[in-house]
Design an enzyme around this catalytic site. Structure first.
Site, mmCIF file in Angstrom:
data_model
loop_
_atom_site.group_PDB
_atom_site.id
_atom_site.type_symbol
_atom_site.label_atom_id
_atom_site.label_comp_id
_atom_site.label_asym_id
_atom_site.label_seq_id
_atom_site.Cartn_x
_atom_site.Cartn_y
_atom_site.Cartn_z
ATOM 1 N N SER A 1 0.845 -1.197 0.000
ATOM 2 C CA SER A 1 0.000 0.000 0.000
ATOM 3 C C SER A 1 0.875 1.239 0.000
ATOM 4 O O SER A 1 2.076 1.167 0.240
ATOM 5 C CB SER A 1 -0.901 0.005 1.226
ATOM 6 O OG SER A 1 -0.147 0.439 2.344
ATOM 7 N N LYS A 2 0.230 2.385 -0.248
ATOM 8 C CA LYS A 2 1.030 3.607 -0.326
ATOM 9 C C LYS A 2 1.658 3.949 1.021
ATOM 10 O O LYS A 2 2.682 4.606 1.077
ATOM 11 C CB LYS A 2 0.209 4.762 -0.886
ATOM 12 C CG LYS A 2 -0.926 5.206 -0.032
ATOM 13 C CD LYS A 2 -1.591 6.418 -0.656
ATOM 14 C CE LYS A 2 -2.651 6.960 0.283
ATOM 15 N NZ LYS A 2 -3.398 8.063 -0.272
ATOM 16 N N ARG A 3 1.048 3.486 2.100
ATOM 17 C CA ARG A 3 1.606 3.774 3.433
ATOM 18 C C ARG A 3 2.845 2.929 3.722
ATOM 19 O O ARG A 3 3.623 3.248 4.612
ATOM 20 C CB ARG A 3 0.576 3.516 4.533
ATOM 21 C CG ARG A 3 -0.696 4.302 4.365
ATOM 22 C CD ARG A 3 -0.578 5.712 4.965
ATOM 23 N NE ARG A 3 -1.606 6.566 4.375
ATOM 24 C CZ ARG A 3 -1.542 7.882 4.303
ATOM 25 N NH1 ARG A 3 -0.506 8.526 4.771
ATOM 26 N NH2 ARG A 3 -2.506 8.573 3.748
ATOM 27 N N ASP A 4 2.979 1.827 3.001
ATOM 28 C CA ASP A 4 4.131 0.947 3.260
ATOM 29 C C ASP A 4 5.450 1.639 2.975
ATOM 30 O O ASP A 4 6.467 1.319 3.576
ATOM 31 C CB ASP A 4 4.051 -0.328 2.400
ATOM 32 C CG ASP A 4 2.957 -1.252 2.899
ATOM 33 O OD1 ASP A 4 2.635 -1.173 4.100
ATOM 34 O OD2 ASP A 4 2.429 -2.027 2.098
ATOM 35 N N PHE B 1 5.835 5.438 -4.942
ATOM 36 C CA PHE B 1 5.315 6.263 -6.031
ATOM 37 C C PHE B 1 6.443 6.569 -7.011
ATOM 38 O O PHE B 1 7.597 6.689 -6.601
ATOM 39 C CB PHE B 1 4.750 7.577 -5.486
ATOM 40 C CG PHE B 1 3.506 7.392 -4.675
ATOM 41 C CD1 PHE B 1 2.327 6.997 -5.281
ATOM 42 C CD2 PHE B 1 3.508 7.597 -3.310
ATOM 43 C CE1 PHE B 1 1.168 6.816 -4.543
ATOM 44 C CE2 PHE B 1 2.352 7.417 -2.554
ATOM 45 C CZ PHE B 1 1.181 7.027 -3.173
#
Ligand code: GLU
Length: 506
Positions: A264-267, A276
């Site tokens: 996920s982007k939080r990882d 990203f």
């Protein structure tokens, strides 16, 4: 066979995570290889989740990695517009046709009424009742209301949607190019909303209509869309397009480094790596670092990503885009999720950095210095590249390692000074500085015999001499080839750094 036309269809609800880049990449490779067309279509019909700047971010990211579409919102093309919000009228016409054919219906239920239905019908076996063949006849829709009742609701401004009338007891089958036969039972499916109360289509509706109108031949997308495909097939069926439906290929997930769940982007923040492609600053104070800003080359990111879920069937790991176009095949995409391995990403990057063309390396190194408001001459940048090309994994390291070329150290390694340096060497090194200042040409060929002679005369071992020179030139005893270091700063600077170094070592 119809020509290959594939699309990458991002929603501008946020930045494109690298999983999206991989989806775009697989589409791109397939199109190139088949002599087909790669299309970008922006799926921006969810106005509630629209994020300003996201579309531009996505398009710039694709550009950075070199995946430029032939048709898209910026390129235009014969099947445009390529932004769904600009195609609004098209969808409503199709939705009405489905209603007329008895395959869809108008519905007027409020969120409270939907909730009440869920409460009313929930049982231990079916805790989450759906809007479907079981419940629809108890709801407010064009199947249950009279024309007058509907007219009254419309004139009172009750929000209205169009829902798909999913049949009971039928099967929907697809042959996925990666997963093989996948079958869905229609009684498991809800009556999906096709047109929302704001007049916009939902993803399902717009996606199917556009894939059809844009003559898409293959839908290559993430696994998370597999279950939606059942509804999509029903839509193709009811429009009479099932025979010419695109072929589907659902890509495996990209997993967290330990393999436990989707990346996920939080990882990124959690594990300390980018997820990203480029820096993403959605709001004040929020900042996700991108692969680009971390110091990755786009070629390295592409090579890393292509291997997350695709296997060439040989040991070859390094592929440039042209080679990938040759080697790629959907049949070699794996079914199981692929773990994100940041070390591997850096390994690819180190490879591509090592193999940069010197002229490219020079401008990249100059850019790194400029980020710190420093300039470095092309010749100096070329020297920095020579010294560090095999040691650097991320581009900013060229700056941290090569800074000594434009800036003399203002301190020496304290450990070296206290443990390795011998005062009695002082005079000899002063003498060496004098010799260096008049050495011409200032190159390995002339310096090497001089240094050998120096070491012999003063009884210094290589392991004592080289670290000492490095400390004086750059501040630290470790580093690249001393001859390259000296050549990079030149004779007179070398001499003055030795003199100054001796003062700091005293
Ligand atoms: N708009 C969808 C997304 O954001 C596209 C899914 C598809 O390719 O059908 O991923």
């Amino acid at each position: 066979m119809s020509p290959v036309r594939v699309r990458f269809a991002p929603s501008p609800t946020g930045a494109l995570h690298i999983g999206g880049i991989r989806t775009a990449l697989y589409n791109y490779l397939f199109a190139r290889q088949q002599g087909g067309t790669f299309i970008v279509r922006v799926e921006d019909t969810d106005q509630a989740r629209f994020v300003p700047g996201a579309e531009n971010y996505i398009l710039r990211s694709l550009e950075w990695v070199g995946l430029i579409p032939e048709e898209g919102p910026e390129q235009g093309g014969p099947y445009g517009p390529y932004r769904q919000s600009e195609r609004k009228e098209i969808y409503m016409d199709y939705a009405r046709k489905l209603v007329e054919a008895g395959r869809a219906y108008y519905a007027f239920d409020t969120p409270e009424e939907l909730e009440a239905m869920r409460q009313r019908l929930a049982t231990p076996e079916n805790p989450m009742p759906r809007y479907d063949f079981l419940s629809r006849m108890g709801m407010k829709n064009s199947l249950t209301l009279t024309a007058e009742e509907m007219a009254a609701m419309r004139s009172n401004g009750v929000p209205e949607v169009i829902r798909l009338k999913v049949p009971e007891g039928e099967k929907v089958k697809i042959t996925d190019l990666i997963r093989g036969e996948v079958e869905f039972a229609t009684q498991e499916l809800d009556d999906k909303v096709l047109m929302k109360s704001d007049g916009m289509p939902t993803y399902h509706m717009a996606n199917v209509i556009d894939d059809r109108l844009m003559r898409i031949s293959h839908v290559i997308r993430g696994e998370e869309w597999l279950s939606s495909t059942a509804h999509h097939v029903l839509l193709y069926r009811y429009f009479g397009w099932e025979e010419e439906m695109p072929q589907f290929a659902h890509l495996p997930l990209i997993l967290k480094p330990e393999g436990n769940g989707k990346l996920s982007k939080r990882d990124g923040a959690k594990f300390g790596f980018p997820v990203f492609p480029m820096d993403w600053k959605p709001e004040e104070g929020e900042h996700f670092e991108g692969f680009r800003e971390t110091g990755f080359l786009p070629e390295a990111l592409i090579n890393f990503l292509v291997m997350l879920g695709w296997n060439p069937g040989t040991d070859q790991e390094i592929f440039n885009l042209e080679e990938l176009i040759q080697a790629f095949s959907i049949g070699k995409i794996v079914k199981s999720g692929a773990r994100f391995d940041y070390q591997k990403a850096k390994w690819f990057n180190a490879h591509y950095i090592q193999n940069l063309k010197p002229s490219e390396a020079v401008s990249l190194i100059q850019e790194e210095f400029l980020k710190h408001n420093r300039s470095v001459l092309s010749k100096q940048a070329a020297d920095i590249f020579d010294m560090y090309r095999e040691r650097v994994t991320l581009l900013p390291e060229f700056y941290s390692s090569g800074l000594f070329v434009v800036q003399a150290p203002d301190a020496v390694d304290p450990d070296f000074r206290s443990k390795k340096w011998k005062r009695e060497w002082n005079a000899a090194f002063l003498d060496l500085a004098d010799q260096l200042s008049c050495t011409d040409p200032f190159e390995k060929e002339s310096l090497e015999p001089m240094f050998k002679n120096f070491m012999q005369t003063h009884g210094l071992k290589m392991g004592e001499f080289l670290p000492a020179i490095r400390v004086m030139v750059s501040g630290t005893p470790m580093g690249p080839d001393v001859y390259l270091m000296l050549k990079a700063i030149g004779a007179s600077e070398a001499a003055s750094r030795i003199r100054r170094g001796l003062e700091m070592l005293a």
